[in-house]
Design a protein around this motif. Sequence first.
Motif, PDB file in Angstrom:
ATOM      1  N   SER A  16      -2.639  10.382   6.969  1.00 25.95           N
ATOM      2  CA  SER A  16      -2.207   9.483   8.038  1.00 25.95           C
ATOM      3  C   SER A  16      -1.764  10.300   9.249  1.00 25.95           C
ATOM      4  O   SER A  16      -1.235  11.396   9.109  1.00 25.95           O
ATOM      5  CB  SER A  16      -1.047   8.606   7.561  1.00 25.95           C
ATOM      6  N   PHE A  47      -2.694   4.546   9.855  1.00 25.71           N
ATOM      7  CA  PHE A  47      -2.277   4.481   8.454  1.00 25.71           C
ATOM      8  C   PHE A  47      -3.481   4.699   7.546  1.00 25.71           C
ATOM      9  O   PHE A  47      -4.529   4.074   7.721  1.00 25.71           O
ATOM     10  CB  PHE A  47      -1.660   3.106   8.145  1.00 25.71           C
ATOM     11  N   GLN A  69       0.847  -1.184   0.000  1.00 21.25           N
ATOM     12  CA  GLN A  69       0.000   0.000   0.000  1.00 21.25           C
ATOM     13  C   GLN A  69       0.889   1.242   0.000  1.00 21.25           C
ATOM     14  O   GLN A  69       1.934   1.252   0.639  1.00 21.25           O
ATOM     15  CB  GLN A  69      -0.878   0.037   1.246  1.00 21.25           C
ATOM     16  N   LYS A 111       1.277   4.983   1.315  1.00 20.29           N
ATOM     17  CA  LYS A 111       0.771   5.766   2.448  1.00 20.29           C
ATOM     18  C   LYS A 111       0.394   7.176   2.000  1.00 20.29           C
ATOM     19  O   LYS A 111       1.137   7.831   1.271  1.00 20.29           O
ATOM     20  CB  LYS A 111       1.843   5.849   3.535  1.00 20.29           C
ATOM     21  N   ASP A 112      -0.762   7.639   2.445  1.00 16.80           N
ATOM     22  CA  ASP A 112      -1.173   9.029   2.253  1.00 16.80           C
ATOM     23  C   ASP A 112      -0.594   9.795   3.443  1.00 16.80           C
ATOM     24  O   ASP A 112      -1.125   9.735   4.561  1.00 16.80           O
ATOM     25  CB  ASP A 112      -2.699   9.134   2.221  1.00 16.80           C
ATOM     26  N   PHE A 113       0.509  10.496   3.231  1.00 20.24           N
ATOM     27  CA  PHE A 113       1.213  11.151   4.322  1.00 20.24           C
ATOM     28  C   PHE A 113       0.419  12.300   4.927  1.00 20.24           C
ATOM     29  O   PHE A 113       0.567  12.609   6.105  1.00 20.24           O
ATOM     30  CB  PHE A 113       2.592  11.626   3.861  1.00 20.24           C
ATOM     31  N   GLN A 162      -4.329   4.709   3.407  1.00 21.67           N
ATOM     32  CA  GLN A 162      -3.785   4.407   2.083  1.00 21.67           C
ATOM     33  C   GLN A 162      -4.089   5.550   1.120  1.00 21.67           C
ATOM     34  O   GLN A 162      -5.182   6.118   1.127  1.00 21.67           O
ATOM     35  CB  GLN A 162      -4.365   3.099   1.542  1.00 21.67           C
TER      36      GLN A 162
END
Length: 138
Positions: free
Chosen positions: A34, A39, A27, A29-31, A41
């Motif tokens: 998140s 976490f 996956q 990561k959507d920084f 995605q």
Amino acid sequence: MAIQGPIPVTFAQVFPHGCYTVGEVEQVKDFEASTNGRFVQARDKQTGELVWQIPVMDADPSLKAAQKTVAVKILSPVQPVAPAPVAGLPFTPVEFDGMTVTPYVNGSGRLAYSIKARQMLAPRTNTAKSNGSKEVAA
């Protein structure tokens, strides 16, 4: 400018010598979404689909070692499955369909490219090549 957003490309344009998986599908990561311990995605900004990635090795013999491994991003509602390994080969050959390239300036101020794909599949045996997401600094 007429070109806006991702630019369609073919697999043969991005990987004229082919490529091989060298890791697992993960996956992305959507920084921004998140948080510490939570976490989220990433979703593609144009399609809203979940973003996955797999590291691949570009088979181009003229590339320097540091340029050979890149992450291909795949847009899919479910986790993509890599092709089955091929007997006698240390790495699994792979192709991608529905590829686009998005140029950007990376953190070092250098031109880089994000390559995305709609599908990951086993290589075709004919000469017709397809379209994936590779990030590499120029």
